[in-house]
Design an enzyme around this catalytic site. Structure first.
Site, PDB file in Angstrom:
ATOM      1  N   GLY A 261       2.868  -7.804   7.094  1.00 43.00           N
ATOM      2  CA  GLY A 261       1.537  -7.648   6.512  1.00 43.00           C
ATOM      3  C   GLY A 261       1.479  -8.494   5.255  1.00 43.00           C
ATOM      4  O   GLY A 261       0.960  -9.611   5.225  1.00 43.00           O
ATOM      5  N   CYS A 328     -13.698   5.665 -15.552  1.00 41.78           N
ATOM      6  CA  CYS A 328     -13.420   6.714 -16.522  1.00 41.78           C
ATOM      7  C   CYS A 328     -12.114   7.416 -16.196  1.00 41.78           C
ATOM      8  O   CYS A 328     -12.079   8.585 -15.805  1.00 41.78           O
ATOM      9  CB  CYS A 328     -14.596   7.668 -16.601  1.00 41.78           C
TER      10      CYS A 328
HETATM   11  C1  LIG Z   1       2.643  -1.190   6.723  1.00 42.60           C
HETATM   12  C2  LIG Z   1       3.473  -1.516   7.882  1.00 42.60           C
HETATM   13  C3  LIG Z   1       3.913  -2.824   8.092  1.00 42.60           C
HETATM   14  C4  LIG Z   1       3.626  -3.960   7.132  1.00 42.60           C
HETATM   15  O1  LIG Z   1       4.401  -3.888   5.985  1.00 42.60           O
HETATM   16  P1  LIG Z   1       4.372  -5.093   4.910  1.00 42.60           P
HETATM   17  O2  LIG Z   1       5.256  -4.651   3.824  1.00 42.60           O
HETATM   18  O3  LIG Z   1       2.961  -5.275   4.471  1.00 42.60           O
HETATM   19  O4  LIG Z   1       4.850  -6.316   5.595  1.00 42.60           O
HETATM   20  C5  LIG Z   1       4.644  -3.081   9.235  1.00 42.60           C
HETATM   21  N1  LIG Z   1       4.946  -2.101  10.117  1.00 42.60           N
HETATM   22  C6  LIG Z   1       4.545  -0.828   9.939  1.00 42.60           C
HETATM   23  C7  LIG Z   1       4.879   0.201  10.945  1.00 42.60           C
HETATM   24  C8  LIG Z   1       3.803  -0.490   8.818  1.00 42.60           C
HETATM   25  O5  LIG Z   1       3.419   0.776   8.635  1.00 42.60           O
END
Ligand SMILES: *Cc1c(COP(=O)(O)O)cnc(C)c1O
Length: 417
Positions: A261, A328
């Site tokens: 991600g 706030c």
């Molecule tokens: C959030 C998540 C990812 C991505 O993680 P990153 O640190 O953003 O690369 C991959 N696999 C699962 C199962 C996740 O929950």
């Protein structure tokens, strides 16, 4: 995209604003695929939750990426973006059997992370192949909020429960076509990752009909100078060697999958905000921007660091500032930051605002969520409008109670008489 492009974009689309540079996303994608170029079958499934705008998903689709999803809504966004169901994996935690079956019915690959659902799903759907999420109990990184493979984590089925998994698989006649782990958001040490991988290889031997092994994510990106970054090239070399020899050992070519991600989108994102007030106190100078943790919560939630610089005065004298929001609550984005002199009306830019920034935004303080812009081949494209007041009240329902009924002014005047 340079700073003057960003400033122009801020002037055109207003603030606060998220801007994503497609070129950076593409180059990160290519960097990862080339690190694993010697794997026969590689699949990258972009983790939608990092940044879920459909335009970004379409970009991922054009690159040949698949998707990693955690809710049926993310699956729907993926389908909207043109992904085929078989290029989507559903890796939820703690969701209902109904939701999992709904997603499975769409033809999406299911990944199950607890024995209870495994048994129920397998009993009711023995013909739908599933992937199993293993918890290898490896502590990746030191932050237990983002480290999800250790012993107290709620994620995955413990490796100590393999015998129970095998019993369920045998009793239900279900097929396990994938095995998965996601150790956390920080791979600081390639050796630690390889160590956890060994546990996955060992586990994989139990499943004769395996088609893929999913090593999750955890690719760390640098947020500030001196940060450790996951060495994906080294990881690529070492894991490829091990993976290929494993395939040889079992006599079958499996697919190697990842779910990045942050690695794909973090550095591609910029958050732009306007300085409303510069306030000198007895101890510091505050720069208050037209935003807060309603738009970017990572500094407050994870204590994470985002580099902040002044787009409007790049050559100004550097001074120390505390950059805060207009919510706030205490909403400090950064303390004691050395930034080119800030005046009211300047635009500040936050780096690494691609992952877990807009996707975690809320309407707290009844503020609108920001607009989003994609910078693609030298042009800025609006990919999400700024919210309006209507978005805040759209789902409100007036209860059928006289005192809650909205009265027009003439009615009120009449009543008063
Ligand atoms: C959030 C998540 C990812 C991505 O993680 P990153 O640190 O953003 O690369 C991959 N696999 C699962 C199962 C996740 O929950």
């Amino acid at each position: 995209m340079n700073n003057s492009d960003l400033l122009k974009i801020a002037n055109e689309f207003g603030s606060p604003l998220y801007v994503y540079d497609s070129e950076k996303i593409v180059s990160q994608y290519n960097r990862l695929t080339s690190a694993f170029k010697n794997v026969k079958q590689l699949k990258l499934n972009y983790a939608v939750k990092a940044l879920s705008n459909v335009a970004v998903l379409k970009l991922m689709n054009s690159l040949g990426s698949g998707l990693d999803t955690v809710s049926v809504q993310e699956v729907q966004l993926g389908l909207m973006a043109g992904f085929k169901p078989e290029d989507i994996i559903f890796t939820p935690n703690g969701v209902s059997l109904e939701e999992i079956e709904e997603v499975a019915a769409l033809g999406v690959q299911i990944n199950i992370d607890n024995l209870s659902i495994l048994e129920q799903f397998g009993t009711r759907n023995p013909n739908i192949p599933v992937c199993i999420r293993i918890n290898p109990h490896v502590m990746a990184g030191g932050n237990s909020n983002i480290s999800v493979g250790h012993i107290d984590s709620k994620f995955g089925i413990s490796i100590h429960q393999i015998p129970h998994i095998l019993r369920i698989v045998e009793n239900t006649g279900m097929r396990v076509n994938g095995i998965h782990m996601h150790t956390g958001s920080d791979i600081l040490d390639v050796e630690v990752f390889l160590y956890a991988s060994e546990i996955l290889f060992e586990t994989a031997k139990n499943f004769e009909k395996l088609e893929f092994m999913d090593f999750g994510s955890g690719f760390k990106v640098p947020y500030k100078e001196g940060d450790i970054e996951t060495n994906v090239e080294e990881l690529g070399k070492k894991l490829t060697k091990r993976f290929n020899s494993f395939c040889k050992e079992i006599g079958r070519d499996l697919t190697l999958a990842f779910e990045p991600g942050k690695f794909l989108v973090s550095d591609a994102g910029y958050f732009l905000a306007n300085v409303n007030v510069v306030k000198q106190t007895t101890s510091t100078v505050f720069a208050s921007i037209d935003s807060g943790f309603n738009h970017l919560i990572r500094p407050m939630l994870y204590n994470s660091y985002h580099r902040i610089y002044n787009l409007s005065n790049p050559t100004g004298k550097e001074r120390f500032y505390s950059v805060v929001g207009y919510i706030c609550e205490t909403d400090t984005f950064g303390s004691n930051r050395r930034i080119n002199e800030i005046s009211e009306g300047d635009i500040l830019c936050f780096k690494n605002a691609g992952a877990y920034c807009f996707s975690m935004a809320s309407n707290y303080n009844s503020r609108f969520r920001p607009a989003e812009v994609l910078w693609h081949e030298g042009k800025a494209h609006l990919i999400r409008k700024r919210e309006t007041f209507n978005d805040l009240i759209n789902n409100l329902v007036e209860p059928d109670i006289p005192m809650f009924q909205h009265k027009t002014e003439p009615e009120l005047v009449k009543e008063a008489k």
